[in-house]
Each structure stands twice: as structure tokens, then as C-alpha cells.
Design an enzyme around this catalytic site. Sequence first.
Site, mmCIF file in Angstrom:
data_model
loop_
_atom_site.group_PDB
_atom_site.id
_atom_site.type_symbol
_atom_site.label_atom_id
_atom_site.label_comp_id
_atom_site.label_asym_id
_atom_site.label_seq_id
_atom_site.Cartn_x
_atom_site.Cartn_y
_atom_site.Cartn_z
ATOM 1 N N ASP A 177 -1.748 5.943 -0.466
ATOM 2 C CA ASP A 177 -2.753 5.365 -1.350
ATOM 3 C C ASP A 177 -3.615 6.503 -1.883
ATOM 4 O OD1 ASP A 177 -4.428 3.392 -2.587
ATOM 5 O OD2 ASP A 177 -3.894 2.031 -0.961
ATOM 6 N N GLU A 194 -2.815 0.632 -9.970
ATOM 7 C CA GLU A 194 -3.619 -0.588 -9.970
ATOM 8 C C GLU A 194 -4.466 -0.565 -11.234
ATOM 9 O OE1 GLU A 194 -6.779 -2.912 -7.069
ATOM 10 O OE2 GLU A 194 -7.046 -0.767 -7.441
ATOM 11 N N HIS A 241 -3.536 -6.440 -0.101
ATOM 12 C CA HIS A 241 -4.694 -6.340 0.791
ATOM 13 C C HIS A 241 -5.987 -6.816 0.144
ATOM 14 C CE1 HIS A 241 -5.001 -2.836 -1.737
ATOM 15 N NE2 HIS A 241 -6.231 -2.646 -1.323
ATOM 16 N N ASP A 242 -5.984 -6.987 -1.170
ATOM 17 C CA ASP A 242 -7.180 -7.406 -1.896
ATOM 18 C C ASP A 242 -7.158 -8.875 -2.300
ATOM 19 O OD1 ASP A 242 -8.756 -5.117 -1.911
ATOM 20 O OD2 ASP A 242 -7.815 -4.291 -3.710
ATOM 21 N N ASP A 287 -2.140 1.636 14.238
ATOM 22 C CA ASP A 287 -2.049 3.090 14.164
ATOM 23 C C ASP A 287 -0.678 3.528 13.643
ATOM 24 O OD1 ASP A 287 -0.430 2.775 16.544
ATOM 25 O OD2 ASP A 287 -2.295 2.727 17.699
ATOM 26 N N ASP A 332 -0.865 -1.990 16.840
ATOM 27 C CA ASP A 332 -1.708 -1.104 17.660
ATOM 28 C C ASP A 332 -0.958 -0.731 18.940
ATOM 29 O OD1 ASP A 332 -3.773 0.171 19.060
ATOM 30 O OD2 ASP A 332 -4.571 -1.742 19.796
ATOM 31 N N ASP A 384 -5.304 3.812 -6.815
ATOM 32 C CA ASP A 384 -6.358 2.808 -6.707
ATOM 33 C C ASP A 384 -7.346 2.881 -7.859
ATOM 34 O OD1 ASP A 384 -7.946 0.868 -4.910
ATOM 35 O OD2 ASP A 384 -9.405 2.471 -5.269
#
Length: 554
Positions: free
Chosen positions: A98, A256, A327-328, A29, A21, A199
Site C-alpha cells: 500500500d 484508488e 477495508h474501507d 502479523d 495473529d 491510496d
Amino acid sequence: MEKKWWHDKVAYQIYPKSFCDTNGDGIGDLRGIINKLDYLKELGIDILWLSPIYASPFVDEGYDISDYYKIAPEFGTMEDFDELLEETKKRGMYLIMDLVVNHCSDKHEWFQKALAEPDGKYADYFYFVKGKNGNPPSNYRSYFGGSAWEPIPGTDKYYLHMFAKEQPDLNWENPTVKQKIYDMVNWWLNKGVAGFRIDAIINIKKDTAFPSFPPDGNDGLAAVSKMIDEVSGVGELLEELKEHTFAKQDAFTVAEVFNMKEDELREFVGESGHFSTMFDFSAECVAGNRTWLDTSPVDFHALRNAVFASQLKCQDICFLANIIENHDEPRGASRFLPDYAQNEAGVKMLATVNLLLRGIPFLYQGQEIGMRNCPMGSIEDYDDIGTKNQYTAALADGVSAEDALNACFHKSRDNARTPMQWCSSVNSGFTSGKPWLKVNPNYTEINVAEQTGRADSVLNYYRRLIALHKSDRWKEVFTEGRFAPAYQDQPSVFAYYRKVGDTCVLVAANFGVDSVTLPLIAPAEELLLKNMEAVKSIGTNLLLPSCSSAVIAF
């Protein structure tokens, strides 16, 4: 197999909200990513995958997109994105986005118009279906829990959402919807992105009869994935997507895919497949195919067998994308290592056996410093919608709050989403403000700054490991070389050969408590890499202490 431009590359997933950030609002960001490009280049990264940065209400952390053509203001501007793209290219790196096109946000203009006119043309952009006897059209349970059908106010219809109710599924049977998706994909490709991570793409094909299935839980519902398992024809949709978009620009695509049928591997990711590659979730499935409350260690033999089987199945067909975490998923160091191996040696060992597998390595931010799962004080500290739903369901089933929270510590997706740990200063150097999600309290010990200056750190080991993978001398064997399991009779050893022509390399690791001596096939020509000094190659024997690994050339 025809060589592709991406075969010898190493990829890195950035979760922008938690990476860096620069304006003090507690949210990472695009400017923060630009500032860290040199760090990633030095690590050895070629391909950057950004988790969603599109406009979104962030109900599911950006996977609910309200405008595919806009950057979420939390991350910056389109000008920031253009600069990021330019700066990656200056460094010889590639940027992939993504792509989330199974569903969008309920705040998307299309869905708002559909709600305003439930019998109009925009309703057919989604699945607006009449209920049955005052109940939903079928008994599907969404991936996040609860019914996958949401009533449409003022009507007898429901709309389908396989994920959160704020994520209505797009109707891929509608030619107009498909064309609008193709236009959007090509817009980003024309901008200069190198491709996409795609995704939940297997979910785009529905059985539009929406049959119910026998309940598989106390709630009387059946997993919506059952419908996906039973339906056929997704390949036609995927091939159309490829032909209208990716194939035109030799884009790199990584899918994915969880529900692919047994005989569809070549169709999906073979030489002429729908996608360049797909993630190998074999290890994740071993860990994840258990109840939410099962926090027992991942079984080593099941893990080894699953990875080996996947490697052998795929090596004559495709290159997989190999991962330890994303991330999952929870952090790999906390998930795949036994308690006694959850240290720097163990993290290096896990990295070694994963990164040198056949396929393209994908790292996730923080993996290169060995970030761990984060203890939270209460469920209020979590942000993830799936975690909160699982916690609530556990309490409803009579599980104590303590046990439910312990399960969150082991299983929550937020374990991977805590802010990147850059240094030991306040908030780990991630932000000067209040971070959107709790920083792992171990940041004072585990951070980039501390590890940069220490030769034997996890970070510097990753740098050496990636450099070995990409080196002129060994790149061919680690890219094109065949995979062959080794020492499977050794109960604690994870080992395999990579072979091409006359070149043979052994990758071996000891996940056990006790030292192991392995008889080598020949005297070692060179010990290319080891994770601790105690590893010894003596004559035709290799000594591997507990939690050690070695890479040996013959």
C-alpha cells in the site's frame, strides 16, 4: 489492447491487523500471513495486496505512516517481510504494498522538524499557511469531519490535513519532497515487491490559493473534495511519479481514485496511463452516495446500471479492478444483497456476477467465506476514527443513540476489519489472546474450517469460480472477452455476455424473489457453473430460481 502480465490474475487484499495473529498479542502479523500462503494459493490467488504495514501510531490504522522504511513492530520485522516476499515468489505469487503518499503521520520526522521550526525548510514539506483574521485559511471540511486546518502552536499558521489532524498533507509542489517519495518507492521495488495499491492519490494536487467555497453543511464548512474537483494539473504529478518509479520495473499499480474528471480515464489507466488499473467504485458510489443515516437497501437497478455503464465505458480503454468490498467499505454480502438473499446462495450469486466481469478481480479477506457486517454493543466497540466522528455528529444533530449505532452497523469501515474467521474455536482461531477488535459473533457458523470440508460451501464455490476464470479453456474469454449487457428488460436479472472470437459465455443471476425463465440465444453447449442444483438449462431456456446464478457457454 496490449496484453500485460497481470491481466489474467486474481488479487486478494489482506488487512494484516485482522488476518492471522501468531504471537498472541491480538494483532495479526506477517508470520500469520506466511502461515496462510498455501490457503491463498489453493484459493487461486496470484497477487497479494497488503494494507499498510509501515511504522505508524495507527490513528488511521496504518494510513498515518511515521517511517516508510520500517515495518511496524506490531506486524513483525523486516526479516519477516523478506521471508514473506520470498515465500510468495516460491508459490508463483506477487506481493504489492500500500503506497500512502498524499499524507504521512504527524509523528514522522519531517513533520516534527517542521513543527520545531515553522519557518524552516521542513515546513515547506507540508502546507503551512497563515490564517485569515484569526480563522483558518479556508473553510474546508476534512474527509473525517471538522476543519481540514489545524493551528500550529505559537504561530498564526495552520497546516492542512485532508484526513485526520494526525495526517498532515505532503507538499507535492516541493521538488525535494517528490524526490524523497521517488527514492522510497524505488527502494521497495528494488526489494522485490511487484507494485503498489496507491491510496487517495488524486488528492496530491492542491490549489495553493486554498479558496473557500459556499458551505454545504450546518457547520459552515465545505467538503475539501470541492477544492480537488476544481483544481487541474494532477496528471503531470502522476506522470512524473510513474516515470521516476513504476515504469522502470514494469510494476503493477492499482489506484484508488474517486474524483477523476470525466475525460481523464484514458490518461489515468489507458495503455500508456499513469497506472496499470484503478478500482471500479461504481457499485460503492451507488451505495455510498447517501447520507450516513440512510440504511435502506441498495437499489438493484441503480447498481446494475452503474456497473454496466462502467464496463461499457472502459472496455476499449483499460482493465479495471473489480471489487465487492475492501477495508474501507461494509461487507458486500450485507450491503448489496436484499435481506432474503443474505444467505450462501446469495453470496455465491454476487460472487459470480462480480468475478467474471471484464477486469482484474480483487477479493478482500473473508469475502471468500461470506463474512458479514458485525453488530457492536456500543460505540466503544468501534475503533475506526471515521465511524466515531459520524456517530458523534449524528448525536449532535439530535439522532438517537440507537439509530446512530444502527447506522454504524450498516456503514462502518470496521465491518470489514473484524478478525478473519478461521475456525469455530475461541476468537475464530485468529488469536490466542484478546483480539484488537471484536470478532463477529457469527464466526461459529461462518469460518474457513467448516467451509473447507463442505463441498457446497461459499469457499469451495469461490475456488471453483476462480478456477473457471483461470482455466486454459475459458481464460481468454474471461480475460480478453468483450462485455455486453443482457436481459435488461428483466427487472431482477443481472446478466451479461463475455465474447471473444467464436466463444460466447452468458453470466446470469436472479436477484429477485420469484423464479425467472430466460430464453437463450441458442441451446447451451455447456453449463459451466451454477450456484444451486435447481438451476436448469432446458433446450433454449434457462430456469433461474430466486438467488441463483449460472454461467453458460454457447
